[in-house]
Design an enzyme around this catalytic site. Structure first.
Site, short mmCIF file in Angstrom:
data_model
loop_
_atom_site.label_atom_id
_atom_site.label_comp_id
_atom_site.label_asym_id
_atom_site.label_seq_id
_atom_site.Cartn_x
_atom_site.Cartn_y
_atom_site.Cartn_z
N GLY A 173 2.04 4.13 13.72
CA GLY A 173 2.88 2.96 13.96
C GLY A 173 2.48 2.22 15.23
O GLY A 173 2.47 0.99 15.28
N CYS A 225 12.54 11.77 7.57
CA CYS A 225 12.59 11.21 8.93
C CYS A 225 13.92 11.59 9.56
O CYS A 225 14.04 11.72 10.77
CB CYS A 225 12.50 9.70 8.91
SG CYS A 225 11.06 9.11 8.06
N GLU A 230 8.11 16.03 16.26
CA GLU A 230 8.49 16.03 14.84
C GLU A 230 7.57 16.98 14.08
O GLU A 230 6.35 16.81 14.07
CB GLU A 230 8.38 14.60 14.28
CG GLU A 230 9.06 14.47 12.94
CD GLU A 230 8.98 13.06 12.35
OE1 GLU A 230 7.91 12.44 12.47
OE2 GLU A 230 9.97 12.61 11.75
N GLU A 273 9.22 2.08 11.30
CA GLU A 273 10.15 3.22 11.26
C GLU A 273 9.28 4.47 11.34
O GLU A 273 8.46 4.72 10.47
CB GLU A 273 11.00 3.18 9.99
CG GLU A 273 12.26 4.02 10.12
CD GLU A 273 12.01 5.49 9.86
OE1 GLU A 273 11.88 6.26 10.85
OE2 GLU A 273 11.94 5.87 8.69
N GLY A 305 6.07 5.51 8.76
CA GLY A 305 5.07 6.58 8.87
C GLY A 305 5.14 7.21 10.24
O GLY A 305 6.19 7.19 10.88
N LYS A 345 0.86 -1.19 0.00
CA LYS A 345 0.00 0.00 0.00
C LYS A 345 0.90 1.24 0.00
O LYS A 345 1.47 1.60 1.01
CB LYS A 345 -0.91 0.06 1.23
CG LYS A 345 -1.90 1.22 1.15
CD LYS A 345 -2.53 1.58 2.47
CE LYS A 345 -1.87 2.74 3.17
NZ LYS A 345 -1.80 4.01 2.44
C1 UN1 Z 1 13.76 9.32 5.34
O1 UN1 Z 1 14.22 10.28 5.92
O2 UN1 Z 1 12.58 9.00 5.50
O3 UN1 Z 1 19.46 9.37 4.57
C2 UN1 Z 1 14.59 8.49 4.45
C3 UN1 Z 1 18.61 9.94 3.92
C4 UN1 Z 1 17.96 9.24 2.76
C5 UN1 Z 1 16.77 8.45 3.22
C6 UN1 Z 1 15.86 9.19 4.13
N1 UN1 Z 1 18.92 8.39 2.13
O4 UN1 Z 1 18.24 11.05 4.22
#
Ligand code: UN1
Length: 499
Positions: free
Chosen positions: A236, A287, A388, A253, A231, A178
């Site tokens: 999560g 993230c 966040e 994650e 997400g 999804k």
């Molecule tokens: C994310 O932040 O959700 O290291 C992934 C990084 C990328 C991947 C980020 N290669 O910022």
């Protein structure tokens, strides 16, 4: 410039190798200008039942294909992605907004993952071990789990999808995927590539729809034995609760509140560059984005001045314009959340030193732009330094020494990524030991994860699993211990060891 045909503008589910049109659809907008890009299915939960049926049949056959043979398909996937890199990158910018250079980087991440995981088809290592008994052989091997569900976000719609689907596929699983309905085109393109590469029907199935309907149907379906989710922390937790009830394996994650630490001996200009890249790349919607700068008091003023002046030079605009350094925010809800935190920061007594407002870009009046923002005089307990925000907003926190810096870094509920700028090797090793995050950078910002290393974090960021790297295989495989007794007599473990 890449364009979509009329047919490509009506996205379809991909189940059992068939493209299935769904009448209930939603518009998908280009965040740079608010124009409609495509229509995406808003599927009913029955689509998950159909996908599971297809996956069940397909997986039995797929698991019997020798792993190097499964890997051959991934090599082809990687080759097609490479050939199509520019198209994929432009489509990624159109649907996500990130600037084209970053989109190319993300697509490259997917290509790298294809070749890396294809290599695993000739490894998938288990162990052979001695046994306690004579004329006996023991080994452990990885086995596919069966049908796995992956739920992927809009901020890295192709890279994260490859982190999850490629290891699942090379390990012999069938996948129900999804993708986020904000960025459905990358999934569509990847499905077409899988099809062209010759992946047997039903090994990957894509069902578009909302988290509450399709995501929920996936986590509730008892034949989907693994859920890999990226997400929000809030979602999560719900996923983990339902999966826990069913004893379903779940890999989560869920973001970060990542900090760059700048010590008084740091190369300040290098630190400013690292902060700019990791705080404002993908408009802070990573993230791993740097959303806190923890700076030693002796260099606080210098860093602040240089950072503010560098921020003035960031050009904000459509990601397809090569002049743009920062693209738009994903949508109105994303903007509203950022604006809410600007108010929270002001109320908490932080000093809004730059940005803090929505921007209008000429000729792109319906785009969702936000000014790169710096709060100074921030203390570690403020909400802007704890929660966040997922936007281009950085909080500057002053500290007295390394111990205080590390403590400040660790005093958040997340633990994804952290960074330290210093020239002192003793500090480097102390920091990499004590920073409580899954990823630590030295003299680089908080972003830049490479696909052959484990990606994920501690505390509220995850639940102990990792995406990408060889560690991703742990999510999508079960271990089987195999004992072969060739002595021709009964030998009892733990009893007949003297025989
Ligand atoms: C994310 O932040 O959700 O290291 C992934 C990084 C990328 C991947 C980020 N290669 O910022």
């Amino acid at each position: 410039m890449t364009t979509l045909t009329n047919e490509e503008k009506i996205l379809k589910n991909f189940i059992n190798g068939e493209w299935i049109e769904v009448s209930n659809r939603e518009h998908v907008y280009n965040p740079a200008n608010g124009n409609v890009l495509v229509e995406v299915p808003n599927s009913n939960p029955e689509a998950i039942d159909q996908a599971v049926e297809a996956a069940r049949v397909a997986q039995k056959e797929w698991a019997l294909v020798p792993a190097p043979g499964r890997a051959e398909i991934l090599y082809k996937v990687g080759a097609i992605m490479k050939e199509r890199k520019e198209r994929l990158s432009q489509l990624l910018t159109l649907e996500n907004g990130k600037v084209i250079e970053e989109a190319r980087g993300e697509v490259q991440e997917g290509i790298d993952m294809a070749f890396y995981m294809a290599g695993e088809g000739r490894r998938l290592f288990g162990q052979t071990t001695p046994t306690e008994l004579k004329d006996k052989f023991a080994m452990s091997q990885r086995c596919p789990v069966g049908i796995v569900g992956i739920i992927t976000p809009w901020n890295f719609p192709i890279a994260i999808a490859t982190w999850k689907s490629f290891p699942a596929i090379v390990a012999g699983n069938a996948v129900i995927w999804k993708p986020s309905s904000e960025t459905p085109i990358m999934a569509y393109e990847l499905a077409k590539i899988f099809e062209e590469a010759g992946l047997p029907k039903g090994v990957i199935n894509i069902v578009y729809g909302s988290g509450t309907t399709i995501g929920q149907a996936m986590i509730e379906h008892e034949d989907i034995r693994v859920i890999s989710f990226t997400g929000s922390n809030e979602t999560g937790r719900k996923v983990a609760t339902e999966c826990g009830r069913q004893l379903k394996k779940v890999s989560l994650e869920m973001g970060g509140k990542n900090a760059v630490i700048v010590m008084e001996d740091a190369d300040i200009d290098l630190a400013v560059e690292g902060i700019l890249w990791s705080a404002f790349g993908t408009s802070g919607q990573r993230c791993t984005a740097c959303s806190r700068v923890i700076v030693h008091k002796d260099v606080r003023k210098t860093l602040e001045e240089r950072l503010l002046s560098a921020m003035e030079n960031l050009t904000i605009g459509d990601g397809l314009d090569p002049k743009s350094k920062v693209g738009p925010i994903i949508n109105q809800a994303g903007l509203d959340k950022i604006l809410k935190y600007i108010e929270i920061g002001k109320e908490e007594g932080a000093n809004l030193a730059a940005g803090g407002k929505q921007l209008t870009v000429e000729n792109y009046e319906n785009g969702f732009y936000f000014a790169p923002t710096l709060f100074t005089d921030v203390t570690i307990d403020m909400r802007i330094a704890q929660e966040e925000i997922f936007g281009p907003v950085v909080s500057l926190i002053e500290v007295n020494d390394l111990e205080e810096a590390i403590a400040a870094n660790n005093k958040v509920k997340y633990g994804l990524s952290s960074s330290i700028y210093t020239q002192d090797v003793n500090r480097v090793f102390k920091a990499q030991r004590d920073l409580d995050t899954g990823i630590v950078y030295v003299n680089a910002g908080t972003t830049g994860a490479e696909i052959h290393l484990p990606f994920g974090g501690t505390k509220g960021t995850g639940n102990g699993h990792r995406d990408s790297g060889v560690q991703a295989l742990d999510v999508f495989t079960e271990w089987k211990a195999v004992y072969v007794d060739y002595s021709g007599k009964l030998q009892r473990a733990q009893i007949d060891t003297d025989a």
